[in-house]
Scaffold this motif. Structure first.
Motif, mmCIF file in Angstrom:
data_model
loop_
_atom_site.group_PDB
_atom_site.id
_atom_site.type_symbol
_atom_site.label_atom_id
_atom_site.label_comp_id
_atom_site.label_asym_id
_atom_site.label_seq_id
_atom_site.Cartn_x
_atom_site.Cartn_y
_atom_site.Cartn_z
ATOM 1 N N GLU A 227 53.560 24.854 -45.538
ATOM 2 C CA GLU A 227 53.661 23.651 -46.365
ATOM 3 C C GLU A 227 54.682 23.913 -47.461
ATOM 4 O O GLU A 227 54.598 24.915 -48.154
ATOM 5 C CB GLU A 227 52.317 23.330 -47.020
ATOM 6 C CG GLU A 227 51.288 22.870 -46.032
ATOM 7 C CD GLU A 227 49.880 22.932 -46.613
ATOM 8 O OE1 GLU A 227 49.134 21.972 -46.401
ATOM 9 O OE2 GLU A 227 49.533 23.926 -47.259
ATOM 10 N N ARG A 233 48.329 25.009 -56.291
ATOM 11 C CA ARG A 233 47.151 25.209 -55.447
ATOM 12 C C ARG A 233 47.492 25.542 -53.999
ATOM 13 O O ARG A 233 46.613 25.730 -53.183
ATOM 14 C CB ARG A 233 46.263 23.959 -55.467
ATOM 15 C CG ARG A 233 45.964 23.451 -56.884
ATOM 16 C CD ARG A 233 45.210 22.146 -56.867
ATOM 17 N NE ARG A 233 45.801 21.216 -55.941
ATOM 18 C CZ ARG A 233 45.170 20.690 -54.906
ATOM 19 N NH1 ARG A 233 43.919 20.998 -54.682
ATOM 20 N NH2 ARG A 233 45.794 19.846 -54.114
ATOM 21 N N MET A 240 40.899 32.230 -45.874
ATOM 22 C CA MET A 240 39.938 31.147 -45.659
ATOM 23 C C MET A 240 38.677 31.706 -45.008
ATOM 24 O O MET A 240 38.740 32.598 -44.169
ATOM 25 C CB MET A 240 40.565 30.039 -44.798
ATOM 26 C CG MET A 240 39.664 28.842 -44.634
ATOM 27 S SD MET A 240 40.536 27.276 -44.332
ATOM 28 C CE MET A 240 41.386 27.606 -42.802
ATOM 29 N N GLY A 388 35.175 20.226 -44.695
ATOM 30 C CA GLY A 388 34.301 20.474 -43.553
ATOM 31 C C GLY A 388 34.034 19.211 -42.768
ATOM 32 O O GLY A 388 34.471 18.123 -43.151
ATOM 33 N N PHE A 428 32.889 24.365 -41.812
ATOM 34 C CA PHE A 428 33.728 24.065 -42.980
ATOM 35 C C PHE A 428 34.673 25.224 -43.259
ATOM 36 O O PHE A 428 34.532 26.312 -42.692
ATOM 37 C CB PHE A 428 32.868 23.752 -44.203
ATOM 38 C CG PHE A 428 31.850 24.802 -44.580
ATOM 39 C CD1 PHE A 428 32.151 25.772 -45.521
ATOM 40 C CD2 PHE A 428 30.577 24.803 -44.016
ATOM 41 C CE1 PHE A 428 31.210 26.730 -45.884
ATOM 42 C CE2 PHE A 428 29.626 25.764 -44.390
ATOM 43 C CZ PHE A 428 29.949 26.730 -45.324
HETATM 44 O O1 4AD Z 1 40.789 21.328 -45.368
HETATM 45 P P1 4AD Z 1 41.382 22.380 -44.492
HETATM 46 O O2 4AD Z 1 42.734 22.145 -43.953
HETATM 47 O O3 4AD Z 1 40.312 22.574 -43.325
HETATM 48 C C1 4AD Z 1 40.457 23.364 -42.232
HETATM 49 O O4 4AD Z 1 41.363 24.128 -42.033
HETATM 50 C C2 4AD Z 1 39.279 23.316 -41.322
HETATM 51 N N1 4AD Z 1 39.665 23.942 -40.024
HETATM 52 C C3 4AD Z 1 38.108 23.998 -41.932
HETATM 53 C C4 4AD Z 1 36.909 23.985 -41.069
HETATM 54 O O5 4AD Z 1 36.247 22.978 -40.987
HETATM 55 N N2 4AD Z 1 36.606 25.093 -40.413
HETATM 56 O O6 4AD Z 1 41.396 23.766 -45.254
HETATM 57 C C5 4AD Z 1 40.200 24.304 -45.789
HETATM 58 C C6 4AD Z 1 40.401 24.809 -47.195
HETATM 59 C C7 4AD Z 1 40.845 23.729 -48.179
HETATM 60 O O7 4AD Z 1 39.753 23.014 -48.671
HETATM 61 C C8 4AD Z 1 41.512 24.554 -49.262
HETATM 62 O O8 4AD Z 1 40.557 25.093 -50.149
HETATM 63 C C9 4AD Z 1 42.119 25.695 -48.465
HETATM 64 O O9 4AD Z 1 41.449 25.761 -47.230
HETATM 65 N N3 4AD Z 1 43.548 25.500 -48.261
HETATM 66 C C10 4AD Z 1 44.508 26.152 -48.934
HETATM 67 N N4 4AD Z 1 44.443 27.081 -49.903
HETATM 68 C C11 4AD Z 1 45.607 27.552 -50.393
HETATM 69 N N5 4AD Z 1 46.827 27.177 -49.965
HETATM 70 C C12 4AD Z 1 46.944 26.253 -48.981
HETATM 71 N N6 4AD Z 1 48.151 25.907 -48.542
HETATM 72 C C13 4AD Z 1 45.754 25.693 -48.425
HETATM 73 N N7 4AD Z 1 45.495 24.778 -47.469
HETATM 74 C C14 4AD Z 1 44.161 24.683 -47.380
#
Ligand code: 4AD
Ligand code: MG
Length: 460
Positions: A227, A233, A240, A388, A428
């Motif tokens: 990204e 953030r 993760m 989630g 999640f």
């Molecule tokens: O909301 P996201 O994209 O969800 C998933 O990836 C799902 N597959 C999760 C799941 O249901 N198993 O990402 C989850 C979390 C976000 O809420 C955020 O806290 C973090 O990952 N996140 C990042 N943290 C730092 N830098 C980034 N570029 C991030 N992108 C997501």
């Protein structure tokens, strides 16, 4: 040589247990934090990174090579041999009296860290040295303890830890922000794997298969997203935690998220009191109060649709957003999320049941045909820290969705899970670095990772 020496943490632990004896021999190795003297007596504060606290070493000018010892500089690596002296009426409950110092590593004059407080920006440039500063000393130890909190929480609840792959052939989130993996000079498609390979953006799809064998599972590892968003953030490499729960619906999912976040907060408050007091004093004066409140109050739940109504109302009443065109179906920006969690709820909240068009393909469609069973945990100061959902367990519905976006090929195995003993399940993803920001009050993700990776930033 290390065997004989004691760590600062062990010293303080022994003191707490009443096990330190006045006059006992001590060998301590660490780095010099301060060195001052009044001509007769000198005081050196030694730090060894095992605890937030330093140990004070006292020397008499007459008994050492004063000119040498009194000039040991900030950051010098030292071995100190001496006798422990209990000092119950002083600031520090004990000190070491020594006349035997060995300089293990001197410090050149161009050492970039000085006694005065350096800014976060300056220290980001000196990422390899910043673990020696108070803030980062506290931060990286809390980071380590927080990882342990995560494992403890899930292991105590019979979750199996799964190491999902870092190299993958699928873009789990379908967001297209993947890094491609190739060997030098090779064509990305006909190379090493004979197909396009990328660094994982999420271990979820892989871990779902394990949830359908082990019931409750979690992954916890590095995640990569290309990204370009240059925000405090987003990092392109972050950690993760992705738990997945079989026989669980969205409510079970949210209950697990809430328990986990509260457990982590309490764990850190208990295990890292010195570090947390430091953050509360120097980084965010409200962080302790905030965490204690969060740990003891229920997380609020709000429908996405309700959230949109509230935001529209806010605009009508004159609230200025950068993006003030609020309509159902839009993806919320951080400013919108923060308005809801900071101004409306004033605490952590789940925003649930989002429009299906803005969420990933695997989320379970609700009966209204318009929304999916998704939940984002939003917190004041940051916005989303957890995302989630309940997963689509119905084969035909999932297949139709995947066919429509064209990602069925290569993910047949994922669809098959719905045919082979599939059941309702939910999961999640917790952004580990964002959780650490929330717990410490640090406001930039670049200051939570040892060597942060963001666009145009790969110095170390
Ligand atoms: O909301 P996201 O994209 O969800 C998933 O990836 C799902 N597959 C999760 C799941 O249901 N198993 O990402 C989850 C979390 C976000 O809420 C955020 O806290 C973090 O990952 N996140 C990042 N943290 C730092 N830098 C980034 N570029 C991030 N992108 C997501
Ligand atoms: Mg998300």
């Amino acid at each position: 040589m290390q065997e004989k020496s004691i760590s600062v943490r062990k010293l303080y632990e022994a003191y707490e247990k009443g096990q330190l004896k006045d006059g006992q021999d001590i060998v301590l190795m660490g780095w010099l934090r301060t060195n001052r003297n009044n001509g007769k007596i000198g005081f050196i504060a030694i730090h060894d990174g095992t605890a937030f606290k330093n140990v004070q070493v006292v020397y008499e000018a007459e008994k050492v090579d004063f000119n040498v010892v009194s000039h040991y500089p900030l950051g010098a690596a030292l071995c100190v041999r001496g006798k422990l002296v209990l000092t119950p009426n002083m600031n520090q409950p004990f000190e070491i009296h020594s006349s035997d110092f060995t300089l293990l590593g001197d410090v050149a004059e161009d050492y970039p860290l000085q006694k005065k407080r350096a800014s976060f920006e300056f220290l980001r440039e000196e990422a390899y040295l910043r673990p020696r500063t108070n803030t980062f000393d506290a931060l990286y130890r809390v980071r380590s303890v927080l990882a342990m909190a995560i494992h403890t929480f899930f292991q105590e609840r019979e979750f199996v830890y799964v190491h999902t792959p870092e190299i993958t052939a699928n873009d789990a989130e379908g967001a297209g922000s993947v890094f491609t993996v190739i060997t030098d000079g090779e064509d990305p498609i006909n190379g090493f794997y004979g197909k396009r390979a990328s660094l994982t953006v999420s271990g979820q799809l892989h871990v779902e298969a394990f949830a359908l064998a082990f019931k409750n599972v979690y992954t916890f590892g590095p995640t990569f997203r290309a990204e370009k968003s240059n925000t405090p953030r987003h990092a392109s490499e972050f950690w993760m935690i992705e738990p997945e729960l079989a026989f669980a619906d969205l409510d079970d999912d949210m209950a697990c998220i809430e328990d986990c976040i509260k457990f982590c907060i309490n764990y850190i408050l208990e295990k890292c009191p010195d570090e947390m007091n430091f953050f509360n004093q120097w980084v965010d004066k409200t962080v302790l109060e905030k965490l204690k409140k969060v740990a003891s109050s229920p997380f609020y739940k709000m429908e996405y649709t309700k959230g949109i109504e509230i935001l529209q109302e806010a605009v009508k009443n004159g609230h200025k957003f950068e993006n003030s065109k609020i309509e159902w179906g839009m993806d919320l920006q951080s400013e919108h999320e923060r308005y809801l969690t900071e101004e409306v709820v004033k605490g952590p909240m789940f925003l649930i049941n989002y429009p299906k068009e803005i969420k990933a393909f695997y989320m379970r469609e609700n009966d209204d045909g318009k929304t999916v069973a998704a939940c984002d945990l939003l917190v004041p100061g940051e916005g989303e820290i957890v995302g989630g959902s309940q997963r689509e367990e119905r084969y035909e519905i999932l297949k139709a969705k995947m066919d429509k976006i064209g990602n069925t090929k290569g993910l047949e195995w994922y669809l098959n899970l719905r045919k082979y003993g599939g059941c309702i399940h939910s999961g999640f993803g917790i952004g580990f670095d964002r959780l650490l920001m929330y717990i410490t009050g640090i406001t930039n993700i670049r200051d939570t990772e040892p060597y942060p990776r963001t666009s145009n930033n790969l110095r170390y």
